[in-house]
Scaffold this motif. Structure first.
Motif, short mmCIF file in Angstrom:
data_model
loop_
_atom_site.label_atom_id
_atom_site.label_comp_id
_atom_site.label_asym_id
_atom_site.label_seq_id
_atom_site.Cartn_x
_atom_site.Cartn_y
_atom_site.Cartn_z
N GLY A 285 34.86 29.83 40.01
CA GLY A 285 35.68 31.04 39.96
C GLY A 285 37.17 30.83 40.14
O GLY A 285 37.93 31.80 40.23
N LYS A 286 37.62 29.58 40.13
CA LYS A 286 39.05 29.28 40.34
C LYS A 286 39.98 30.06 39.42
O LYS A 286 40.96 30.64 39.87
CB LYS A 286 39.35 27.81 40.04
N THR A 287 39.69 30.02 38.12
CA THR A 287 40.62 30.62 37.17
C THR A 287 40.71 32.13 37.37
O THR A 287 41.80 32.70 37.36
CB THR A 287 40.18 30.28 35.72
N ASN A 288 39.56 32.75 37.59
CA ASN A 288 39.58 34.19 37.85
C ASN A 288 40.29 34.51 39.15
O ASN A 288 41.03 35.49 39.23
CB ASN A 288 38.15 34.74 37.90
N ILE A 289 40.10 33.68 40.13
CA ILE A 289 40.73 33.90 41.42
C ILE A 289 42.26 33.73 41.29
O ILE A 289 43.03 34.58 41.74
CB ILE A 289 40.12 32.96 42.49
N CYS B 6 31.25 43.65 38.48
CA CYS B 6 32.53 44.12 37.91
C CYS B 6 33.34 42.96 37.38
O CYS B 6 34.01 43.07 36.35
CB CYS B 6 33.35 44.85 38.99
N LEU B 7 33.30 41.83 38.10
CA LEU B 7 34.08 40.67 37.64
C LEU B 7 33.53 40.16 36.31
O LEU B 7 34.27 39.84 35.39
CB LEU B 7 34.09 39.56 38.69
N PRO C 192 41.81 41.01 33.89
CA PRO C 192 41.57 40.65 35.29
C PRO C 192 40.89 41.81 36.02
O PRO C 192 41.23 42.97 35.78
CB PRO C 192 42.97 40.40 35.85
N VAL C 193 39.94 41.51 36.89
CA VAL C 193 39.13 42.57 37.51
C VAL C 193 39.98 43.52 38.36
O VAL C 193 39.69 44.71 38.45
CB VAL C 193 37.94 41.96 38.32
N VAL C 194 41.05 43.02 38.96
CA VAL C 194 41.86 43.93 39.80
C VAL C 194 42.55 45.00 38.94
O VAL C 194 42.92 46.06 39.44
CB VAL C 194 42.93 43.19 40.66
N ARG D 257 39.27 49.78 41.89
CA ARG D 257 38.60 50.32 43.08
C ARG D 257 37.33 49.58 43.45
O ARG D 257 36.61 49.96 44.36
CB ARG D 257 38.25 51.80 42.86
N SER D 258 37.04 48.51 42.72
CA SER D 258 35.80 47.77 43.02
C SER D 258 35.93 47.03 44.34
O SER D 258 37.04 46.79 44.83
CB SER D 258 35.51 46.76 41.90
N GLN D 259 34.78 46.67 44.87
CA GLN D 259 34.75 45.95 46.14
C GLN D 259 35.50 44.63 46.01
O GLN D 259 36.30 44.26 46.87
CB GLN D 259 33.28 45.71 46.51
N ILE D 260 35.30 43.94 44.90
CA ILE D 260 35.91 42.61 44.75
C ILE D 260 37.43 42.72 44.58
O ILE D 260 38.18 41.85 45.05
CB ILE D 260 35.26 41.81 43.59
N ALA D 261 37.91 43.81 43.98
CA ALA D 261 39.37 43.99 43.85
C ALA D 261 39.98 44.16 45.23
O ALA D 261 41.05 43.59 45.52
CB ALA D 261 39.68 45.20 42.97
N GLY D 262 39.30 44.90 46.09
CA GLY D 262 39.78 45.07 47.47
C GLY D 262 39.80 43.75 48.23
O GLY D 262 40.76 43.43 48.93
N ALA D 263 38.74 42.96 48.02
CA ALA D 263 38.64 41.66 48.71
C ALA D 263 39.73 40.70 48.21
O ALA D 263 40.33 39.96 48.99
CB ALA D 263 37.25 41.06 48.49
#
Ligand SMILES: Nc1ncnc2c1ncn2[C@@H]1O[C@H](COP(=O)(O)OP(=O)(O)O)[C@@H](O)[C@H]1O
Ligand SMILES: [Mg+2]
Length: 284
Positions: free
Chosen positions: A35-39, A231-232, A241-243, A248-254
């Protein structure tokens, strides 16, 4: 040394003009596909939304795909700047939220084969990048190759990404071990991605941090936990990008929380000679 609870704004660490360039954060992993690139892509957006000037460097040779995740077209890459065909400004793409992106491509590899004149010119050009942004995020690619290690060792902060998979954990630890063996002067943080839940993620963080503390005598800070999130996957399919796709997704908040943690961390500069000079010097 700084404790995990320390919150010091980036700019406060500056002691002289030359050390006031961007904070350099390398995003790396032992194993690929964690998940590096997405992160890196999503963190760059989160940081831009926090009013940081962000430059994203895709230093993943061969498997660089920041352009795909961000849906931009990399017409030129670092090699065009290395060979002098294009100026560095022409190689920079502007992505979502004003994030600036440089695609590495085979240019990263070429860094090792430059003559002295080319090296010097490139280093000077690249150094100017460090002063035009607050944060330089580098997607290093996976594995314990010399280029990946060179980028990490030159960065102020290395973000090691793992997943709960035993192979990813072993490889993340191997990466931390190599950094320790090279007397890495920067900060090492671990980000656990694709956890089933927060409890599982924390357990994995603790396991790796404990072993690194005990056997390598290295502090590994907790960057955060990202859970596996559909969502990702959908965002990747939409090439967004998911954000941005699912704010409002959980992963965007994280991801926003990880970003805040990174931008509010004090960076002890690992030297005055500048990031790119160190990167290039590592090749020799
Ligand atoms: N938190 C997550 N939840 C679900 N799937 C994920 C998550 N993180 C990564 N993935 C999946 O892993 C794939 C690879 O991610 P990528 O960022 O390209 O990894 P790397 O750069 O480390 O090779 C993504 O396309 C996505 O399908
Ligand atoms: Mg990648």
């Amino acid at each position: 040394m700084h404790g995990p609870g320390d919150v010091v704004h980036l700019q406060q660490g500056c002691s002289s003009a030359s050390s006031c360039g961007a904070a350099i954060i390398a995003v790396t992993s032992g194993k690929g596909g964690v998940g590096k690139t997405n992160i890196a892509a999503n963190l760059s957006l989160c940081m831009a939304m926090e009013n940081q000037r962000v430059l994203l460097l895709d230093a993943d040779m061969g498997l660089g795909n920041l352009d795909i995740v961000l849906n931009i077209q990399c017409r030129y890459n670092l090699m065009h700047a290395v060979s002098g065909v294009r100026s560095l400004d022409q190689v920079i793409q502007v992505g979502p939220a004003g994030v600036e992106i440089i695609c590495g491509g085979s240019g990263v590899e070429s860094l090792a084969n430059l003559n002295n004149f080319q090296r010097q010119r490139l280093i000077e050009q690249l150094q100017s990048l460090q002063s035009r942004c607050d944060i330089l995020l580098v997607d290093t690619g996976a594995g314990i190759h010399s280029t990946v290690i060179a980028f990490c060792l030159s960065a102020d902060h290395t973000l090691v990404v793992t997943t709960p998979e035993p192979t990813a954990m072993t490889d993340a630890y191997a990466m931390i071990k190599v950094l320790a063996a090279n007397h890495y002067a920067g900060r090492i943080s671990l980000l656990v991605n694709m956890a089933q839940n927060l409890a599982e993620g924390r357990k994995i963080y603790r396991q790796i941090a404990d072993v690194a503390g005990r056997f390598l005598n290295v502090a590994v800070y907790e960057a955060g936990i990202l859970c596996r999130d559909e969502c990702l996957v959908q965002a990747v399919r939409r090439r967004e990008p998911v954000v941005q796709a699912f704010p409002r997704s959980q992963i965007a908040g994280a991801l926003a929380a990880v970003s805040r943690r990174l931008t509010h961390t004090a960076y002890e500069r690992t030297g005055e000679e500048g990031f790119f000079r160190k990167v290039v010097d590592w090749f020799f």
